[in-house]
Every structure is written in C-alpha cells, then in structure tokens.
Design an enzyme around this catalytic site. Structure first.
Site, PDB file in Angstrom:
ATOM      1  N   LYS A 281     -29.071  11.055  69.400  1.00  0.00           N
ATOM      2  CA  LYS A 281     -29.630  10.778  68.078  1.00  0.00           C
ATOM      3  C   LYS A 281     -31.054  10.271  68.261  1.00  0.00           C
ATOM      4  CE  LYS A 281     -29.348   7.452  64.195  1.00  0.00           C
ATOM      5  NZ  LYS A 281     -28.564   6.406  63.508  1.00  0.00           N
ATOM      6  N   ASP A 286     -35.685   4.467  61.062  1.00  0.00           N
ATOM      7  CA  ASP A 286     -34.643   4.570  60.045  1.00  0.00           C
ATOM      8  C   ASP A 286     -34.852   3.508  58.974  1.00  0.00           C
ATOM      9  OD1 ASP A 286     -32.370   4.964  58.556  1.00  0.00           O
ATOM     10  OD2 ASP A 286     -30.975   4.172  60.074  1.00  0.00           O
ATOM     11  N   LYS A 293     -32.870   0.110  53.486  1.00  0.00           N
ATOM     12  CA  LYS A 293     -32.377  -1.093  54.157  1.00  0.00           C
ATOM     13  C   LYS A 293     -33.131  -2.318  53.666  1.00  0.00           C
ATOM     14  CE  LYS A 293     -31.202   1.125  58.593  1.00  0.00           C
ATOM     15  NZ  LYS A 293     -29.772   0.786  58.631  1.00  0.00           N
ATOM     16  N   ASP A 304     -33.945   3.408  66.725  1.00  0.00           N
ATOM     17  CA  ASP A 304     -32.826   4.250  66.297  1.00  0.00           C
ATOM     18  C   ASP A 304     -32.843   5.627  66.979  1.00  0.00           C
ATOM     19  OD1 ASP A 304     -30.479   4.381  64.883  1.00  0.00           O
ATOM     20  OD2 ASP A 304     -31.400   5.082  63.019  1.00  0.00           O
ATOM     21  N   ASP A 363     -28.486   6.296  54.281  1.00  0.00           N
ATOM     22  CA  ASP A 363     -28.629   5.495  55.504  1.00  0.00           C
ATOM     23  C   ASP A 363     -27.588   5.884  56.562  1.00  0.00           C
ATOM     24  OD1 ASP A 363     -29.679   3.622  57.178  1.00  0.00           O
ATOM     25  OD2 ASP A 363     -28.783   1.881  56.173  1.00  0.00           O
ATOM     26  N   GLU A 365     -27.438   8.523  58.285  1.00  0.00           N
ATOM     27  CA  GLU A 365     -28.197   9.735  58.582  1.00  0.00           C
ATOM     28  C   GLU A 365     -27.968  10.272  59.984  1.00  0.00           C
ATOM     29  OE1 GLU A 365     -29.322   6.794  59.047  1.00  0.00           O
ATOM     30  OE2 GLU A 365     -30.229   6.996  61.025  1.00  0.00           O
ATOM     31  N   ARG A 367     -25.329  10.730  61.783  1.00  0.00           N
ATOM     32  CA  ARG A 367     -24.235  11.702  61.895  1.00  0.00           C
ATOM     33  C   ARG A 367     -24.658  13.068  61.356  1.00  0.00           C
ATOM     34  NH1 ARG A 367     -20.510   7.796  58.375  1.00  0.00           N
ATOM     35  NH2 ARG A 367     -21.908   6.345  59.438  1.00  0.00           N
TER      36      ARG A 367
END
Ligand code: BES
Ligand code: MN
Ligand code: ZN
Length: 516
Positions: A281, A286, A293, A304, A363, A365, A367
């Site tokens: 990933k 993010d 967030k 991230d 959020d 994201e 996956r």
C-alpha cells in the site's frame, strides 16, 4: 548517501592496535563483551592484560552486572594502545543462544553497541563472547547488521546540528573474529539488507510534499541500477486496465497516481520459475479524503506508504545479494485528498476484477488500492504466493499494539513460515482469523461489497475485503499500521519510519523459496 559506518573483519591477532586508515585521527575504542557474571572470555582477558584490573574496578564502582545492553565505558590504560575501553554486557543474549538453536539477538547487541559508541570513532570489537554462539560467523554478520541499522539517521532536512556538543563524523568498526573469511561470507548473504532497510525507512520518513506518487515511482526506478526491471503505469494505463478502485482514491488529488511493478529474476533459468510476489500500500498521504481525518496527528499519514516502502527496500535487498529467486514487487501509489473531484461516500466504483464497491468511508482507501493491485498481479504473473503489506487499520493497534503486525492468510504453510521468519528476525507477526461470518459484514445493499464493515473487528473486515480480490493463490496480508511507522525506538532502530518487514520478508525468501 555516504555510509555513516564502515565495517571490516580481521583475525584476533590483528586487533592489538587500533585500525589505521579509515576514520584516522578519531578516538579509538576497544570493545569487549562480558556475560552476566561479569566474566570475560579467556582470549579477551589475555588480550586486555593488565587492563582487566581496571575494568573490574570500574565494573564494581558502576555496579555493572553484565546485563544485556548495559556497558562500562572507561578510559583505557596507556599500555592498551586505545583511548577508550568499552565492555558490553551480553547477559541474556548469551543465555538465549545456549537454549535456542536459532540465532539470538546479535543484531540487537550490535545495535546497542553502536548506540554506545557514538559518532566519529574507530572501534575494534573483540567478537569473542563469553558464551560462544553456535555459528560465530553468522553471529558476527548479524552484529555488523545491527551496527549498520542503528547507525541510520534521517537528517537530510536539518540545516542546524541538533546538539552542538555531540561528536560527529563517520564510524569505522573493525570486528576481530576467529574466522574472518567465514564472517565475510556470512555478511555477503546479508549484503544490501541494511541498505534496503535504510531505503524503506527514508521513504517513510520523507515529507509528503517531496514524496508523492510520481516522485516515489522515480525512487523505485533507481533499482534498475541493481538490474531490477521497473515498470511504471500511469493513470491512463490503469484506466485501460479498469482499475476503478485504485483510481477512485487518487481522483481527489492534483497529483496523478502510479502503479509500479518491480521484477527481480534471480532464479536459474531466470523468468521460467513462478515468481513470489509482494504488494505494498503506497498512500503517500492519507487525509481521509471527504471522510476527512481530525487534525491531531494527521502529519503521521505521510507514513501511509510504509507497505510500499518495505516492498522497495525488500527488492533492493534481494537484488543486492543476488537472491536465487524470481520476485515481483508491486506498489499502488496514490494521494488520498479531499477536493472537487474527490470520490464521495455513496459512490460505487468498479474494480479491475469486475466487482463493484460501494464507498461508505473514503478513509478506508488502502483496501481499494490493494484490491486492484492484488488482482492485477495474480492475473498477470500467476505468482507462487502473494504477500501484501499495508498500514491498513488503526484497529490493528488496538488489537496488537506495536509489537506485532497483524497476519491474515488463506494458507497455513505460508502463515507458519511468516511466523517463523518473524521470530528469527524480531519482526513479529500475529495471526488473526478470517471467515465467512466476517465476510458477510462487508456485503452492500447496492453493490457487490462495501468498503467498511462497521465498528467491530475492523482489521478483520479490512482483510476480508482484500480476500475478495484473491483467487486460489496462497496469500498473506500484513497489517503494519502499528509497526511500520511511529515506531518505538529500540536497539536497532531509532527512526520514526522503521523499515519494518524488509528483514522479515528477506528471511522468508531465504529460508523457503531460494534455489540452493
Ligand atoms: N491509513 C489508515 C490507517 C492508519 C491509522 C495507519 C493510523 C496508521 C496509523 C487507513 O487508511 C484508515 O484510515 N483506516 C480507517 C478505516 C476505517 C475508516 C474503516 C481506520 O483505521 O480508522
Ligand atoms: Mn485512510
Ligand atoms: Zn490509509
């Protein structure tokens, strides 16, 4: 990056005088080891000669008990020919070795040693442990690795010294061992490993205005110098492949997305053998997107992409030591931003697999990114297995803290191998369940699935989501939200970005998937 530390192996009898040449003029340190009964080995005693008395007095005065990680650091007697004498305690490390067959934490010992040495010194290490390891050469190579890992610093953005009083400059370490040739061979097996970890750490530490999908892809391309084949797919190429899940995440950002595929063909007969595949990933920042967030701690979301960083560091390590394996590294690079073009909760996107996804929370994201990359890799390369790494859920820290990464797998053999490699390297993983009852939680009213599963079992439902994009291939998912960034400092790592997973997966490959 010029190496902060250089290391060489010499035989014991060559250790009598501080090494000349490298780091000349820097203070010299003689390093010896003591067990938890304060005992020095016979060779070390002989070598220290009359300095033994001085050490014993200092140990008594400082209440030194030889505990692992503790040390006495004294001015060496004139006759010794060194400026400092540093005696490191090995206590538990030595005991552990006597009981277990696997390598004890000699890397940790090397790290602790490096921490005590500081910068700008010439050190000569009498690697003669009071409790000799089963394989002294491998142990010496691990010690060297620990020294290198501890020496890592990320200070490219500092224009001022943190502490004016601190000594700086390169470190040269001469390790005196019984069999230097064997130690060198053992070290060659680890060639590039410290560099791979450092590379992964630096990618995680880089600020998000510097490291974004395109610039990250450029950094990955540098692996070409190690004969890794690097292919970069842009938005248009991904659109043609139908990667609506990944592209949906990136569409709120002004920065275009990238998919990078790295190939190392090291097996005999080269590309013929099924590759092993690693997927990371790579959300370079993010914000959460429209499901934004909170402000506190949001700066940490530059990390991230720790999964992608690990994959790049791993490919570096495998190629640098010319691992006899075919390996694919794939990273999905996006920036998750709110904006006029950002995807909304309620949107339905179509993944490359053809399955549709209802976005509940923008959020969740990671996956979505992995869904398309996993599908692409299994479809195109038919790998022997896929391991993905992702800073996927905050929930994994609730479950496991920062000691273990979460492990999810559809294959017991692969899971067990990862657990074993974790114990060997100290990059530990803990297996959590998958199953149809959890899978049901991501069924959607409007699409084939939704991208969140509600309050309970957040790390598990995230893994279930990924599994919907994995067919028959053995697969493991590592949730590294707790281990890949914001790491707790330890003997071999003081960096925020830990480079977690590079040593684990390098070991997984070396133990199980390489031709001999
Ligand atoms: N990148 C985060 C997970 C994360 C959190 C990593 C803290 C490192 C530290 C991920 O994209 C995320 O936001 N996950 C959400 C999922 C939720 C919306 C279902 C989370 O964990 O809250
Ligand atoms: Mn997120
Ligand atoms: Zn994320």
């Amino acid at each position: 990056m010029s190496p902060a530390v250089t290391i060489e192996f010499v035989p014991f009898d060559a250790a009598a005088k501080p090494a000349q040449g490298a780091a000349e003029g820097a203070p010299s340190v003689l390093v010896a080891f003591a067990g938890d009964d304060l005992a020095l080995s016979a060779t070390t005693r002989e070598f220290l000669g009359s300095a033994v008395g001085r050490y014993e007095r200092a140990a008594a005065a400082a209440n030194f008990k030889g505990k692992n990680g503790s040390a006495v650091d004294i001015l060496a007697p004139e006759a010794l020919g060194f400026d400092r004498l540093l005696v490191m305690g090995t206590g538990r490390a030595a005991k552990k070795d006597a009981v277990e067959d696997t390598l004890p934490d000699h890397a940790g010992l090397g790290g602790a040693l490096m921490g005590r040495l500081g910068r700008g010194v010439r050190a000569t290490v009498m690697f003669d442990l009071p409790d000799p390891p089963a394989d002294p050469s491998a142990a010496a190579a691990e010690l060297a690795l620990g020294i290198e890992l501890r020496a890592y610093r990320f200070d490219v953005y500092r224009t001022k010294k943190k502490d004016e009083g601190e000594r700086d400059g390169p470190v040269h370490v001469t390790i005196a061992v019984a069999d230097p040739a064997a130690a060198r061979t053992a070290r060659e097996k680890r060639a590039g490993l410290a560099e791979g970890v450092a590379l992964a750490r630096s990618l995680v530490n880089e600020p998000p205005n510097v490291l974004y999908p395109e610039s990250f892809a450029e950094r990955a391309k540098e692996l070409a110098k190690l004969d890794v084949e690097v292919e970069v797919l842009d938005d248009e190429a991904m659109r043609k492949l139908g990667m609506g899940a990944l592209l949906g995440v990136g569409q709120g950002s002004d920065r275009p997305s990238r998919l990078v595929v790295m190939r190392w063909d090291g097996a005999n007969g080269q590309g013929d053998k099924k590759p092993v595949a690693f997927v990371g990933k790579g959300v370079t920042f993010d914000t959460g997107g429209i499901s934004i967030k909170p402000a506190a701690g949001m700066e940490d979301m530059k990390g991230d992409m720790a999964g992608a960083a690990c994959v790049v560091g791993l490919m570096h390590a495998l190629a640098a030591r010319k691992a006899k394996v075919n390996a694919i590294g794939a990273i999905g690079l996006v920036e998750n931003m709110p904006g006029g073009k950002a995807q909304r909760p309620g949107d339905i996107v179509k993944s490359m697999s053809g399955q549709t996804i209802e976005i509940i929370n923008t959020d969740a994201e990671g996956r979505l990114v992995l869904a398309d990359v996993l599908w692409y890799i299994q479809d195109k390369y038919k790998p022997a297995f896929m391991v993905d790494l992702a800073t996927l859920t905050g929930a994994i820290m609730v479950a496991l803290g920062q000691e273990h990464a979460g492990l999810f797998s559809n294959n017991d053999e692969l899971a067990d191998r990862l657990i074993k490699a974790g114990k060997e390297t100290g990059e530990k993983v803990w297996r959590l369940p998958l199953g149809p009852a959890y899978d049901k939680l991501i069924d959607s009213k409007f699409a084939d699935m939704k991208n969140t599963g509600g309050r309970h079992g957040g790390s598990i439902t995230a893994a279930q989501f990924l599994q919907r994009f994995v067919n028959k291939v053995p697969w493991a998912h590592l949730d590294i939200a707790g281990t890949g960034m914001g790491s707790l400092a330890n003997d071999i790592n003081q960096s925020w970005g830990s480079g977690w997973g590079v040593r684990l997966l390098d070991r997984l490959v070396a133990d199980n998937y390489e031709e001999r």
